[in-house]
Design a protein around this motif. Structure first.
Motif, PDB file in Angstrom:
ATOM      1  N   ASP A  71      42.956  44.128  39.990  1.00  0.00           N
ATOM      2  CA  ASP A  71      44.228  43.326  40.849  1.00  0.00           C
ATOM      3  C   ASP A  71      43.798  42.676  41.705  1.00  0.00           C
ATOM      4  O   ASP A  71      43.673  41.793  42.548  1.00  0.00           O
ATOM      5  N   TYR A 118      38.358  46.801  39.128  1.00  0.00           N
ATOM      6  CA  TYR A 118      40.121  46.889  40.271  1.00  0.00           C
ATOM      7  C   TYR A 118      40.448  45.213  39.702  1.00  0.00           C
ATOM      8  O   TYR A 118      39.867  44.254  40.364  1.00  0.00           O
ATOM      9  N   ALA A 144      41.698  40.097  41.624  1.00  0.00           N
ATOM     10  CA  ALA A 144      42.320  38.921  41.542  1.00  0.00           C
ATOM     11  C   ALA A 144      42.262  37.992  42.508  1.00  0.00           C
ATOM     12  O   ALA A 144      42.795  36.719  42.995  1.00  0.00           O
TER      13      ALA A 144
END
Length: 213
Positions: free
Chosen positions: A105, A103, A108
């Motif tokens: 994104d 995952y 982040a």
């Protein structure tokens, strides 16, 4: 103003800590090293006869640590869900590396410490965690003015406590350690907080893990 002193203890090590696997609210118990760490923390605290109460997260790894501390202090742990670990949603059960890979994104935003980012699938934002922990701390302070208490909790909660006491932003990169079974002392005079000691590990044969991001 009467001062409340709070001794915060991170739970002992679990196998998931050693694997850098995200536990969140999954109920993982202490491993052999964690049990020894909990006993060491309890022995260190046993010399402090002034403790008025012992509070603990209701998750297993914290309860197991608190039970050992409680025996040393002759206090029964009072379970408080306000001191549970952060809910990490879809990351729970994965290692940090697996979470980053699967995952990217979402990870982040998590790694960037976006205060209002709620981790998907039942997770919690840093701001939500902050509100929960502050409410728990304030409840302890109001109930124990002029007294000293112990709180057994988790790394994510201690991250928030340190920031509350030092006035550090939720977004700021962490610049302090949170080892398993370390001892941390904070004081409250009304709404004013002071940091007395942080990350004390003198009682441990081996310094506890700090596997947190």
């Amino acid at each position: 103003m009467k001062t409340t002193r709070i001794c915060l203890v991170r739970h002992g090590e679990t196998s998931w800590n050693a694997e850098k696997r995200i536990q969140g609210n999954i109920d993982v118990g202490l491993n052999t090293a964690g049990q020894a760490q909990a006993e060491a923390a309890a022995a260190w605290l046993s010399g402090n006869s002034t403790m008025a109460a012992l509070y603990s997260s209701d998750l297993l790894r914290a309860r197991q640590t608190a039970e050992r501390v409680g025996r040393a202090l002759h206090l029964a742990p009072i379970l408080r869900p306000e001191f549970r670990e952060r809910r990490y949603g879809l990351f729970e059960g994965l290692t940090y590396d697996q979470s980053r890979t699967r995952y990217p994104d979402v990870y982040a935003l998590f790694e960037g410490r976006e205060p209002d980012f709620v981790i998907p699938y039942g997770g919690e934002s840093l701001r939500q965690l902050h509100q929960r922990v502050c409410a728990g701390l304030q409840r302890v302070v109001e109930d124990h003015r002029g007294q000293s208490v112990v709180v057994v909790t988790h790394g994510g909660v201690l991250d928030i406590v340190n920031r509350v006491v030092r006035g550090t932003s939720l977004r700021a990169p962490r610049d302090f350690l949170i080892p398993n079974a370390a001892i941390n002392w904070v004081c409250a005079d009304g709404n004013r907080w002071r940091l007395e000691a942080w990350g004390v590990t003198d009682h441990l044969a081996m310094v506890g893990l700090d596997e947190l991001p």
